[in-house]
Design a protein around this motif. Sequence first.
Motif, PDB file in Angstrom:
ATOM      1  N   TYR A 174      40.799   8.060 -18.512  1.00  0.00           N
ATOM      2  CA  TYR A 174      41.597   8.144 -17.282  1.00  0.00           C
ATOM      3  C   TYR A 174      42.344   6.840 -17.023  1.00  0.00           C
ATOM      4  CZ  TYR A 174      37.898  11.568 -17.194  1.00  0.00           C
ATOM      5  OH  TYR A 174      37.015  12.532 -17.554  1.00  0.00           O
TER       6      TYR A 174
ATOM      7  N   ASN B  27      41.363  16.694 -15.432  1.00  0.00           N
ATOM      8  CA  ASN B  27      40.911  18.016 -14.970  1.00  0.00           C
ATOM      9  C   ASN B  27      42.017  19.070 -15.018  1.00  0.00           C
ATOM     10  OD1 ASN B  27      38.674  16.492 -14.484  1.00  0.00           O
ATOM     11  ND2 ASN B  27      38.277  17.336 -12.449  1.00  0.00           N
TER      12      ASN B  27
ATOM     13  N   GLU C 205      28.371  22.512  -8.835  1.00  0.00           N
ATOM     14  CA  GLU C 205      29.800  22.237  -8.862  1.00  0.00           C
ATOM     15  C   GLU C 205      30.602  23.398  -8.286  1.00  0.00           C
ATOM     16  OE1 GLU C 205      31.003  20.372 -12.513  1.00  0.00           O
ATOM     17  OE2 GLU C 205      32.851  19.714 -11.564  1.00  0.00           O
TER      18      GLU C 205
ATOM     19  N   SER D 158      32.812  15.767 -18.475  1.00  0.00           N
ATOM     20  CA  SER D 158      34.166  15.809 -19.059  1.00  0.00           C
ATOM     21  C   SER D 158      34.212  15.609 -20.566  1.00  0.00           C
ATOM     22  CB  SER D 158      35.059  14.766 -18.394  1.00  0.00           C
ATOM     23  OG  SER D 158      35.455  15.244 -17.145  1.00  0.00           O
TER      24      SER D 158
ATOM     25  N   CYS E 157      31.507  22.035 -18.224  1.00  0.00           N
ATOM     26  CA  CYS E 157      31.112  20.714 -17.716  1.00  0.00           C
ATOM     27  C   CYS E 157      29.594  20.601 -17.584  1.00  0.00           C
ATOM     28  CB  CYS E 157      31.745  20.443 -16.346  1.00  0.00           C
ATOM     29  SG  CYS E 157      33.508  20.121 -16.423  1.00  0.00           S
TER      30      CYS E 157
END
Length: 308
Positions: free
Chosen positions: A244, A117, A161, A67, A196
Amino acid sequence: MRDIKYQQILDEIKGRVEPLYGRGQVADYIPELRKVKPHQFAMCLTCVNDKAQYSTGCAEKPFSIQSISKVFALILAASKIGERVYQRVGIEPSGDPFNSLVQLEHEQGFPRNPLINAGALVVSDILISCLDDPKTQLLDFVRRLANNSKINFDASVTDSEKKTGFRNYAMAYFLKSFERIENCVDDVLDLYFHQCSLSMSCSDLSYAFLVLANRGVIMHSGDKILTPSQSKRINSIMQTCGFYDQAGEFTFRVGLPGKSGVGGGIAAIKPDEFSIAVWSPELNKHGNSVLGMHALEHFTTATGKSIF
Ligand code: GLN
């Protein structure tokens, strides 16, 4: 003012945080990240005034930046379309985990900020709309910021991913249902998963983030990427949204604008002074590096160099 002995401080920090190995867990929801050896630590500081670099641990070893890449995508988007980015994504902390879907439903698919995200997927969409070859151009852009042409995507992480990022698929389609995404969802996810998977060392990251410590100008080339105001805005978003649901604690303990990734990296800056990157793969329950948070806390305490 007394000269700060950065090298000594970094080496001392390494000694202080290494006993904390085992307190967190390597990200395991992306299978490829599960393979990373947990007990590793690196830290690298780059100063604005003389470009001096100080490092400790395996600072040249590349890892998955995850991230942290959201910041590079945001810088590129802001450099292309300016303030219009903030018509597509908000600027408020979410107080939720990075991959939460809950708020989106209540807020008609408008992402709280570009560093969760949902917001990063919309930024990917912006890049697809305004660039001819977004993947290559984003990669070139990051190489340019870091002054390292060897930086690349890690294909095994991208694939891993792509095979398992079901929440990101859900989120992208959800955003599309609210007409927040203009392009094909698969293209948006492809760009997002690639960014990412960028593989960079602490030395690369510290160098690349210098642009935000230097009011939007790349130090080594003098290229103006952002206006001072655009750079200030991105720093403020990192301060309030970079960690976050632990953004408050990071501000409380460290006091620098920064961004974390589930690869275990954290990059942070102090305007006009330095950028700093730290890496250790074991994460706390918020998805932030355990040793990384402690190391940065020790750093701003030992040097007195937080923004507060
Ligand atoms: N690629 C990861 C994801 O989308 C990035 C998460 C993170 O680093 N916080 O789930």
